[in-house]
Design a protein around this motif. Structure first.
Motif, PDB file in Angstrom:
ATOM      1  N   GLY A 205       5.654  -8.829   0.524  1.00 28.32           N
ATOM      2  CA  GLY A 205       4.552  -8.965  -0.145  1.00 28.32           C
ATOM      3  C   GLY A 205       4.209  -7.620  -0.966  1.00 28.32           C
ATOM      4  N   TYR A 206       3.486  -7.300  -2.031  1.00 24.67           N
ATOM      5  CA  TYR A 206       3.559  -6.339  -2.796  1.00 24.67           C
ATOM      6  C   TYR A 206       3.289  -4.797  -2.265  1.00 24.67           C
ATOM      7  CZ  TYR A 206       3.235  -4.630  -7.936  1.00 24.67           C
ATOM      8  OH  TYR A 206       3.168  -4.319  -9.222  1.00 24.67           O
ATOM      9  N   THR A 207       3.815  -3.749  -2.681  1.00 28.36           N
ATOM     10  CA  THR A 207       3.526  -2.535  -2.060  1.00 28.36           C
ATOM     11  C   THR A 207       2.303  -2.327  -1.938  1.00 28.36           C
ATOM     12  OG1 THR A 207       4.262  -0.219  -2.075  1.00 28.36           O
ATOM     13  CG2 THR A 207       3.884  -1.024  -3.914  1.00 28.36           C
ATOM     14  N   ASN A 208       1.970  -1.590  -0.739  1.00 27.88           N
ATOM     15  CA  ASN A 208       0.279  -1.101  -0.509  1.00 27.88           C
ATOM     16  C   ASN A 208      -0.655  -2.212  -0.496  1.00 27.88           C
ATOM     17  OD1 ASN A 208      -1.035   1.110  -0.058  1.00 27.88           O
ATOM     18  ND2 ASN A 208      -1.801   1.346  -2.076  1.00 27.88           N
ATOM     19  N   ASN A 227      -1.971   5.182   2.115  1.00 29.80           N
ATOM     20  CA  ASN A 227      -2.387   4.502   1.168  1.00 29.80           C
ATOM     21  C   ASN A 227      -1.491   5.159   0.073  1.00 29.80           C
ATOM     22  OD1 ASN A 227      -3.828   3.239  -0.748  1.00 29.80           O
ATOM     23  ND2 ASN A 227      -5.384   4.723  -0.732  1.00 29.80           N
ATOM     24  N   GLN A 228      -0.298   4.457   0.043  1.00 28.75           N
ATOM     25  CA  GLN A 228       0.562   5.160  -1.132  1.00 28.75           C
ATOM     26  C   GLN A 228       1.662   3.795  -1.216  1.00 28.75           C
ATOM     27  OE1 GLN A 228       3.428   7.702   1.847  1.00 28.75           O
ATOM     28  NE2 GLN A 228       1.697   8.733   0.675  1.00 28.75           N
ATOM     29  N   LEU A 229       2.453   3.957  -2.447  1.00 31.65           N
ATOM     30  CA  LEU A 229       3.292   3.082  -2.867  1.00 31.65           C
ATOM     31  C   LEU A 229       4.595   3.188  -1.875  1.00 31.65           C
ATOM     32  CD1 LEU A 229       3.237   2.578  -6.580  1.00 31.65           C
ATOM     33  CD2 LEU A 229       1.826   1.428  -4.665  1.00 31.65           C
ATOM     34  N   SER A 251       9.455  -9.057  11.337  1.00 26.42           N
ATOM     35  CA  SER A 251       9.883  -7.976  10.643  1.00 26.42           C
ATOM     36  C   SER A 251       8.878  -7.613   9.577  1.00 26.42           C
ATOM     37  CB  SER A 251      11.110  -8.580  10.023  1.00 26.42           C
ATOM     38  OG  SER A 251      11.986  -8.979  11.261  1.00 26.42           O
ATOM     39  N   ASP A 252       8.798  -6.303   9.408  1.00 24.80           N
ATOM     40  CA  ASP A 252       8.026  -5.732   8.204  1.00 24.80           C
ATOM     41  C   ASP A 252       8.885  -5.362   7.348  1.00 24.80           C
ATOM     42  OD1 ASP A 252       6.221  -4.685   6.689  1.00 24.80           O
ATOM     43  OD2 ASP A 252       5.953  -2.947   7.972  1.00 24.80           O
ATOM     44  N   THR A 253       8.980  -5.888   5.802  1.00 23.34           N
ATOM     45  CA  THR A 253      10.075  -5.497   5.061  1.00 23.34           C
ATOM     46  C   THR A 253       9.420  -4.433   3.786  1.00 23.34           C
ATOM     47  OG1 THR A 253       9.489  -7.300   3.507  1.00 23.34           O
ATOM     48  CG2 THR A 253      11.384  -7.620   5.170  1.00 23.34           C
ATOM     49  N   VAL A 254      10.291  -4.022   3.053  1.00 20.77           N
ATOM     50  CA  VAL A 254       9.940  -3.142   1.947  1.00 20.77           C
ATOM     51  C   VAL A 254       9.150  -3.900   1.013  1.00 20.77           C
ATOM     52  CG1 VAL A 254      12.077  -3.846   0.567  1.00 20.77           C
ATOM     53  CG2 VAL A 254      10.812  -1.494   0.403  1.00 20.77           C
ATOM     54  N   GLY A 255       8.043  -3.244   0.295  1.00 21.67           N
ATOM     55  CA  GLY A 255       7.249  -3.788  -0.547  1.00 21.67           C
ATOM     56  C   GLY A 255       7.715  -3.942  -1.746  1.00 21.67           C
ATOM     57  N   PHE A 256       7.394  -4.845  -2.689  1.00 19.43           N
ATOM     58  CA  PHE A 256       7.796  -5.121  -4.053  1.00 19.43           C
ATOM     59  C   PHE A 256       6.925  -4.289  -4.993  1.00 19.43           C
ATOM     60  CE2 PHE A 256       9.067  -8.903  -1.705  1.00 19.43           C
ATOM     61  CZ  PHE A 256      10.462  -8.869  -1.517  1.00 19.43           C
ATOM     62  N   ILE A 257       7.373  -4.105  -6.177  1.00 19.91           N
ATOM     63  CA  ILE A 257       6.552  -3.722  -7.319  1.00 19.91           C
ATOM     64  C   ILE A 257       7.015  -4.195  -8.651  1.00 19.91           C
ATOM     65  CG2 ILE A 257       8.227  -1.920  -7.631  1.00 19.91           C
ATOM     66  CD1 ILE A 257       5.644  -0.043  -8.448  1.00 19.91           C
ATOM     67  N   LEU A 282       5.483 -14.653   5.743  1.00 19.30           N
ATOM     68  CA  LEU A 282       3.807 -14.399   5.619  1.00 19.30           C
ATOM     69  C   LEU A 282       4.006 -13.453   4.572  1.00 19.30           C
ATOM     70  CD1 LEU A 282       2.645 -13.671   9.211  1.00 19.30           C
ATOM     71  CD2 LEU A 282       2.695 -15.870   7.890  1.00 19.30           C
ATOM     72  N   HIS A 283       3.127 -14.057   3.446  1.00 23.24           N
ATOM     73  CA  HIS A 283       3.176 -13.227   2.194  1.00 23.24           C
ATOM     74  C   HIS A 283       1.985 -12.576   2.092  1.00 23.24           C
ATOM     75  CE1 HIS A 283       3.607 -13.359  -2.765  1.00 23.24           C
ATOM     76  NE2 HIS A 283       3.308 -12.335  -2.265  1.00 23.24           N
ATOM     77  N   ILE A 284       1.886 -11.201   2.338  1.00 23.79           N
ATOM     78  CA  ILE A 284       0.766 -10.446   2.133  1.00 23.79           C
ATOM     79  C   ILE A 284       0.159 -10.164   0.818  1.00 23.79           C
ATOM     80  CG2 ILE A 284      -0.626  -8.770   3.544  1.00 23.79           C
ATOM     81  CD1 ILE A 284       1.116 -10.399   5.315  1.00 23.79           C
TER      82      ILE A 284
END
Length: 379
Positions: A205-208, A227-229, A251-257, A282-284
């Motif tokens: 998912g997107y970061t944050n 609460n940060q990028l 697995s918890d992956t790095v967020g996108f931007i 799972l797209h958060i």
């Protein structure tokens, strides 16, 4: 009016509107990135142009205005909301007599600060070196001196710049070899899980957007949340157990931007590979965000780029407590769950995530007849 610096690097943000529809959102993200990097924002310079200036990107008039702003605010760094060419960055630094960073450089700096694992640090270093490779001339005053000798000092007539580039190529090769070995090790671990019939699920998912908060809720873990990028960079994997579905590796992956540097997509290919090899994504999504639809598009763009087009995906509409929405689910035309509404912060709707995992496990059982495997965490 400019604020005086009170701590951290005092920076002026520079953002030029070239007519993009997401200009304001991009500028807001730049502010969040600078704060995440520990910088102290003392001013913002904005402007409009039809296209970038070839020499100074913002043009000579805006460059003069920026220099005056930096002097008045005692700022030592200018951070651009754009990617600069090596020559533009070099010309700006000479004129401003200050450091200049572009959006890619800023993101790389944040990644360097946050990477914790050995592999994560290697990946960040690789991305930084590849970004630096075209900018080696910046700041050097001794490049015209010739160096004689052999080995690390370079051959006869080899300039310092040529030596630096050769050493950089050697280091990049070493990093790629180390990351390749780590990739092979992970591949063996994944094959072992596949043989054991363990279902693998990646949070993307997107970061944050609350991925790590949801991950902690599901696995009873203590992954860092803020609460940060880019609060979380290294992929974290935990095993949980659902009686109706057996073991699940999450697995918890790095967020996108938006405008994620391509060098980072490549360098973090090993990290994102968890998503490529997953049985389910799972797209958060931050339901309370006004830009959630654009964020979904950006995440899917990168996911398609790394080869996850065929991996089943369920949208998890998070933060319903902020959006004032009830928990619930939606199904597609085939009867499979396509969306769930939850709150990772309050725990509302987490039973729906559990239902998603159970139904997808049953689907995989039908396809693969995979056996179950016990694990230690029960939700």
């Amino acid at each position: 009016m400019l604020d005086r610096p009170v701590g951290g690097d005092a920076v002026i943000l520079v953002s030029i509107d070239f007519g993009e529809p997401d200009y304001e959102e991009s500028l807001q993200e730049l502010r969040q990135l600078a704060i995440s990097a520990g910088m102290n924002i003392v001013g913002t310079l904005e402007g409009r142009r039809a296209k970038p200036d070839a020499k100074l990107f913002i043009g000579s008039g805006k460059a003069d205005e920026l220099k005056q702003m930096m002097q008045d605010a005692e700022a030592k760094v200018a951070v651009f909301n754009h990617d600069l060419s090596p020559s533009q960055q070099r010309n700006l630094e000479r004129m401003l007599e200050a450091r200049v960073a572009d959006r890619t450089g800023l993101i790389l700096d944040i990644f360097a600060q946050r990477a914790q694992s050995h592999e994560g640090k290697l990946q960040v270093e690789l991305a930084q070196l590849e970004h630096l490779s075209t900018r080696l001339v910046r700041g050097w005053t001794h490049l015209e001196r010739q160096k004689g000798g052999i080995g690390v000092r370079g051959g006869p007539g080899e300039t310092q710049l040529e030596l630096d580039r050769r050493m950089l190529r050697i280091r990049v090769k070493q990093l790629r070899e180390k990351l390749s070995k780590l990739k092979q090790q992970r591949g063996m671990q994944r094959r072992s899980r596949k043989r054991s019939g363990v279902m693998t699920v990646s949070l993307v998912g997107y970061t944050n957007t609350g991925k790590s908060t949801l991950f902690n809720r599901l696995t009873q873990s203590g992954v860092y949340v803020a609460n940060q990028l880019f609060a979380t960079l290294d992929t974290t994997t935990r095993k949980l157990y659902i009686p109706e579905a057996g073991a699940v590796v999450l697995s918890d992956t790095v967020g996108f931007i938006k405008h994620l540097p391509h060098a980072l997509v490549e360098a973090f290919g090993a990290t994102l590979e968890e998503a490529v090899q997953a049985d389910l994504l799972l797209h958060i999504v931050d339901t309370a965000s006004d830009n959630r639809e654009d964020q979904i598009v950006e995440v899917n763009k990168v996911l398609n780029e790394i080869g996850t087009a065929d991996v089943p995906q369920v949208l998890v509409l998070n933060q319903i407590d902020r959006a004032g929405l009830p928990a619930g689910l939606e199904r597609d035309e085939y009867g499979r769950i396509s969306k769930v509404r939850v709150s990772a912060r309050t725990g509302e709707g987490l039973d729906l995530i559990r239902q998603v995992l159970i139904e997808h496990y049953q689907y995989l059982r039908q396809q693969l007849s995979a056996p179950q495997l016990d694990a230690s965490v029960v939700i």
